[in-house]
Scaffold this motif. Structure first.
Motif, PDB file in Angstrom:
ATOM      1  N   LYS A 196       0.406   7.163   6.344  1.00 20.40           N
ATOM      2  CA  LYS A 196       0.937   6.441   5.424  1.00 20.40           C
ATOM      3  C   LYS A 196       2.492   6.838   4.886  1.00 20.40           C
ATOM      4  CE  LYS A 196      -3.779   5.389   4.203  1.00 20.40           C
ATOM      5  NZ  LYS A 196      -5.059   5.744   3.313  1.00 20.40           N
ATOM      6  N   ARG A 197       3.298   7.004   5.873  1.00 13.06           N
ATOM      7  CA  ARG A 197       4.739   7.513   5.365  1.00 13.06           C
ATOM      8  C   ARG A 197       5.684   6.798   6.246  1.00 13.06           C
ATOM      9  NH1 ARG A 197       3.949  14.159   4.759  1.00 13.06           N
ATOM     10  NH2 ARG A 197       2.336  14.165   3.107  1.00 13.06           N
ATOM     11  N   GLY A 214       0.672  -1.281  -0.113  1.00  8.83           N
ATOM     12  CA  GLY A 214       0.198   0.122   0.055  1.00  8.83           C
ATOM     13  C   GLY A 214       0.794   1.285  -0.119  1.00  8.83           C
ATOM     14  N   HIS A 215       2.017   1.331   0.706  1.00  6.00           N
ATOM     15  CA  HIS A 215       2.852   2.399   0.700  1.00  6.00           C
ATOM     16  C   HIS A 215       3.633   2.634  -0.527  1.00  6.00           C
ATOM     17  CE1 HIS A 215       2.447   2.642   5.066  1.00  6.00           C
ATOM     18  NE2 HIS A 215       3.306   3.774   4.889  1.00  6.00           N
ATOM     19  N   LYS A 246      -4.795   2.708  -7.131  1.00  5.48           N
ATOM     20  CA  LYS A 246      -3.603   2.287  -6.216  1.00  5.48           C
ATOM     21  C   LYS A 246      -3.838   1.104  -5.454  1.00  5.48           C
ATOM     22  CE  LYS A 246      -2.351   7.290  -4.985  1.00  5.48           C
ATOM     23  NZ  LYS A 246      -2.346   8.052  -4.020  1.00  5.48           N
ATOM     24  N   SER A 273       0.469   8.596  -8.476  1.00  4.86           N
ATOM     25  CA  SER A 273      -0.451   9.592  -8.525  1.00  4.86           C
ATOM     26  C   SER A 273      -1.927   9.122  -8.961  1.00  4.86           C
ATOM     27  CB  SER A 273      -0.201  10.821  -9.352  1.00  4.86           C
ATOM     28  OG  SER A 273       0.246  10.499 -10.506  1.00  4.86           O
ATOM     29  N   GLN A 281      -6.486   2.170   1.553  1.00 10.15           N
ATOM     30  CA  GLN A 281      -6.522   3.427   0.916  1.00 10.15           C
ATOM     31  C   GLN A 281      -7.619   4.617   1.574  1.00 10.15           C
ATOM     32  OE1 GLN A 281      -4.660   5.032  -1.540  1.00 10.15           O
ATOM     33  NE2 GLN A 281      -3.307   2.831  -1.371  1.00 10.15           N
ATOM     34  N   ASN A 284       1.276   4.239  -2.788  1.00 10.36           N
ATOM     35  CA  ASN A 284       0.971   5.656  -2.847  1.00 10.36           C
ATOM     36  C   ASN A 284       2.003   6.449  -3.345  1.00 10.36           C
ATOM     37  OD1 ASN A 284      -1.560   5.310  -1.438  1.00 10.36           O
ATOM     38  ND2 ASN A 284      -0.645   5.647   0.737  1.00 10.36           N
ATOM     39  N   TYR A 285       3.217   5.869  -3.982  1.00 11.82           N
ATOM     40  CA  TYR A 285       4.214   6.931  -4.506  1.00 11.82           C
ATOM     41  C   TYR A 285       3.896   7.383  -5.776  1.00 11.82           C
ATOM     42  CZ  TYR A 285       7.856   5.991  -0.867  1.00 11.82           C
ATOM     43  OH  TYR A 285       8.474   6.082   0.252  1.00 11.82           O
ATOM     44  N   TRP A 300      -7.208   6.518  -6.086  1.00  9.34           N
ATOM     45  CA  TRP A 300      -7.173   5.574  -5.130  1.00  9.34           C
ATOM     46  C   TRP A 300      -7.488   4.032  -5.199  1.00  9.34           C
ATOM     47  CZ3 TRP A 300     -11.016   2.698  -3.060  1.00  9.34           C
ATOM     48  CH2 TRP A 300     -12.479   3.101  -3.273  1.00  9.34           C
ATOM     49  N   GLN A 345      -6.551  -3.692   0.599  1.00 11.38           N
ATOM     50  CA  GLN A 345      -6.184  -2.676  -0.028  1.00 11.38           C
ATOM     51  C   GLN A 345      -6.918  -1.235  -0.404  1.00 11.38           C
ATOM     52  OE1 GLN A 345      -2.906  -2.031  -0.307  1.00 11.38           O
ATOM     53  NE2 GLN A 345      -1.941  -4.027  -0.365  1.00 11.38           N
TER      54      GLN A 345
END
Length: 227
Positions: free
Chosen positions: A204-205, A133-134, A146, A140, A198, A137-138, A143, A194
């Motif tokens: 989420k970093r 998931g991380h 993603k 664009s 999202q 998220n990189y 969701w 997932q």
């Protein structure tokens, strides 16, 4: 009392000095343990011993990964519990009914079991959902895209894990054949989890998350190519 205060200050000062190196140390330990495991399973004279270390290696990976998670609030704890329990219960259903993934059974290498499923499996689902998931998220992307990308990353890793798992007694498939239903089931459940990742409001970093996935991918890809 003054001595105690001075000791606490000294300890705090040491931790502050070491903090900038925490990520590098964690990444080094992560790579080192997987490298040792890779060598032990393939090239040592006692691969069975290294199989018994699998639970410890997984627990270390979980500890390193989630040590870098920030904001341990109720939302994140709920997310972690739901994903781990959902993954574990899906495996329980799969083991006892053949639904979702196909007919398979777990060996002894992954440690203590409940309902014939290793307890670590729930944590493994959590780790995979969280790391992929991380990575997604990189991008664009929308969701939902993603979520699909992350689910595909999970299935892609599982493709390399499956033959390795059979070789080293993680689990085995009836007839020693991996059915397509396994990958379809993985994709369906992964996508649902997932979507949850999202849409839930967790932090989420985690900078270590992509590296955990990458190290595991290299580890299992290497074993896949050698066995």
């Amino acid at each position: 009392m003054p001595d105690t205060i001075q000791t606490q200050r000294a300890a705090t000062s040491i931790l502050q000095k070491l903090h900038p190196y925490a990520f590098s140390v964690a990444l080094f330990v992560l790579v080192l343990f997987h490298a040792v495991g890779f060598w032990g399973l393939l090239f040592s004279n006692d691969p069975e011993y290294f199989q018994t270390l699998t639970p410890m290696n997984l627990l270390l990976t979980y500890a390193l990964l989630f040590a870098f998670h920030k904001r341990w609030n109720s939302t994140f704890i709920l997310f972690a519990v739901v994903v781990a329990v959902a993954g574990f219960m899906a495996e329980v259903v799969g083991i006892h009914t053949g639904l979702l993934f196909g007919n398979y059974s777990y060996g002894a290498a992954l440690g203590t079991k409940l309902f014939e499923v290793p307890l670590l499996i729930g944590l493994n689902w959590l780790m995979l959902v969280y790391t992929t998931g991380h990575i997604a998220n990189y991008t664009s992307l929308h969701w939902l895209a993603k979520a699909l990308l992350a689910a595909l990353l999970m299935v892609g890793l599982d493709f390399f894990i499956e033959p390795v798992a059979m070789r080293f007694d993680f689990w085995s498939w009836n007839g020693d054949r991996i059915p397509w239903s396994n990958y379809i089931g993985w994709l369906g459940l992964s996508l649902l989890l997932q979507v949850y990742f999202q849409r839930t409001a967790i932090y989420k970093r985690n900078r270590l998350a992509p590296f955990v996935y990458l190290v595991q991918l290299v580890f299992f890809l290497g074993l896949y190519l050698f066995i």
